[in-house]
Design a protein around this motif. Sequence first.
Motif, PDB file in Angstrom:
ATOM      1  N   ASN A 196       3.489  -1.573   3.440  1.00  0.00           N
ATOM      2  CA  ASN A 196       3.335  -0.258   2.819  1.00  0.00           C
ATOM      3  C   ASN A 196       4.679   0.261   2.306  1.00  0.00           C
ATOM      4  O   ASN A 196       5.733  -0.102   2.835  1.00  0.00           O
ATOM      5  N   GLU A 208      -4.318   2.552  11.367  1.00  0.00           N
ATOM      6  CA  GLU A 208      -3.104   1.726  11.353  1.00  0.00           C
ATOM      7  C   GLU A 208      -2.051   2.331  12.269  1.00  0.00           C
ATOM      8  O   GLU A 208      -1.349   1.630  12.999  1.00  0.00           O
ATOM      9  N   PRO A 243      -0.911  -3.032   9.602  1.00  0.00           N
ATOM     10  CA  PRO A 243      -1.288  -2.513   8.281  1.00  0.00           C
ATOM     11  C   PRO A 243      -2.710  -2.914   7.877  1.00  0.00           C
ATOM     12  O   PRO A 243      -3.177  -4.003   8.220  1.00  0.00           O
ATOM     13  N   PHE A 244      -3.373  -2.030   7.173  1.00  0.00           N
ATOM     14  CA  PHE A 244      -4.687  -2.310   6.570  1.00  0.00           C
ATOM     15  C   PHE A 244      -5.729  -2.829   7.561  1.00  0.00           C
ATOM     16  O   PHE A 244      -6.428  -3.800   7.279  1.00  0.00           O
ATOM     17  N   ALA A 266      -9.808   1.249   4.532  1.00  0.00           N
ATOM     18  CA  ALA A 266      -9.236   0.753   3.260  1.00  0.00           C
ATOM     19  C   ALA A 266      -8.981  -0.752   3.359  1.00  0.00           C
ATOM     20  O   ALA A 266      -9.187  -1.497   2.396  1.00  0.00           O
ATOM     21  N   HIS A 272      -5.474   2.182  -5.410  1.00  0.00           N
ATOM     22  CA  HIS A 272      -5.487   2.011  -3.959  1.00  0.00           C
ATOM     23  C   HIS A 272      -6.938   1.924  -3.486  1.00  0.00           C
ATOM     24  O   HIS A 272      -7.772   2.701  -3.961  1.00  0.00           O
ATOM     25  N   GLY A 285       0.833  -1.200   0.000  1.00  0.00           N
ATOM     26  CA  GLY A 285       0.000   0.000   0.000  1.00  0.00           C
ATOM     27  C   GLY A 285       0.863   1.243   0.000  1.00  0.00           C
ATOM     28  O   GLY A 285       2.050   1.199  -0.350  1.00  0.00           O
ATOM     29  N   GLU A 286       0.289   2.347   0.413  1.00  0.00           N
ATOM     30  CA  GLU A 286       1.036   3.605   0.410  1.00  0.00           C
ATOM     31  C   GLU A 286       1.737   3.820   1.749  1.00  0.00           C
ATOM     32  O   GLU A 286       2.963   3.802   1.841  1.00  0.00           O
ATOM     33  N   GLN A 287       0.958   4.033   2.775  1.00  0.00           N
ATOM     34  CA  GLN A 287       1.476   4.296   4.120  1.00  0.00           C
ATOM     35  C   GLN A 287       0.342   3.972   5.085  1.00  0.00           C
ATOM     36  O   GLN A 287      -0.817   3.908   4.681  1.00  0.00           O
ATOM     37  N   PRO A 288       0.678   3.777   6.379  1.00  0.00           N
ATOM     38  CA  PRO A 288      -0.408   3.519   7.322  1.00  0.00           C
ATOM     39  C   PRO A 288      -1.373   4.704   7.364  1.00  0.00           C
ATOM     40  O   PRO A 288      -0.967   5.846   7.161  1.00  0.00           O
ATOM     41  N   GLY A 289      -2.643   4.415   7.617  1.00  0.00           N
ATOM     42  CA  GLY A 289      -3.623   5.473   7.821  1.00  0.00           C
ATOM     43  C   GLY A 289      -3.795   5.750   9.311  1.00  0.00           C
ATOM     44  O   GLY A 289      -3.034   5.221  10.139  1.00  0.00           O
TER      45      GLY A 289
END
Length: 213
Positions: free
Chosen positions: A98, A65, A71-72, A76, A180, A58-62
Motif C-alpha cells: 500500500n 488489514e 495487506p488485502f 477489497a 481501487h 493499494g491505498e492503505q490498509p483497511g
Amino acid sequence: MKAMAEQTPSAREWIPSNPTLPKLAAAVQRCHGCDLYRHATQAVFGEGPANAPVFMVGEQPGDQEDRQGHPFVGPAGRILDKALAEVGVDRSLVYVTNAVKHFKFEERGKRRIHARPRTAEISACRPWLEAELEIVRPKLIVCLGATAAQSLMGSSFRVTRDRGKLFETRWSGRLLATIHPSALLRMPERDRAAREYELFLADLSVIPRELAS
Ligand code: URA
Ligand code: SF4
C-alpha cells in the motif's frame, strides 16, 4: 523554532540501511514518520516474493488489514483475488503493498470508517514504498486507485484519464493504473458496479499480456 525540514513528515529516518524485505517489515512497526501510527493497531507492510514480476500498490490498509496485519485480506482483497484469477494472473507472481502503511479512520460508534490519507501522509510514507520497489524491481507496477498513482506518478496523474495505459518509471519498465477495488464495493447500483467490474478486468488483463511480452 524548528527548521522547516524537520516539520515535513517523512518516514526516511526509520528506513534501515541495506534493507531486505524482512528488515523493512520489522522496521516499519517503529515508524513515526507521520501521525497515522498513533491510532492504528499496527503497520501493514507489503507481502509477496522479492522477485515478483508484478508489484501492486493499494491505498492503505483497511479495517481487517489493520487488525490482521496483512495487506488485502478484507473485502477489497477478495474482489482483487477474484479479478486476478479471472484474468489469469497467478497470485504467487504478485507482491502486494500500500502507498500508506497505517490505517487512517474515523470512529462512528463502534465502527471504524476509512478516511482518505492526505497528500502529506502519502509523501511521508513514500520512502517505504520506494524501498520495497528498489528491492523487488518488478517488471510491472500496478496502481490500484488515485492514492497509489499519486504517490508514484505525481498529482497530475488522473486514473480516470490514464487507466489501462502503460507508463515508464524509475523502478520498472512499465506502470499500469486502474481503479481501487473498494470503489466497486461502494457502488450501490448493481448494473453500474457490474459494468465497472468489467472495466477493472479489462485494465487488469494488461498484466498477463505484459508478462508474456
Ligand atoms: N485497501 C487497500 O488499499 N489496501 C488494503 O490492503 C486493503 C484495502
Ligand atoms: Fe510511518 Fe507511513 Fe505509518 Fe506514517 S503511515 S507512521 S509514514 S509507516
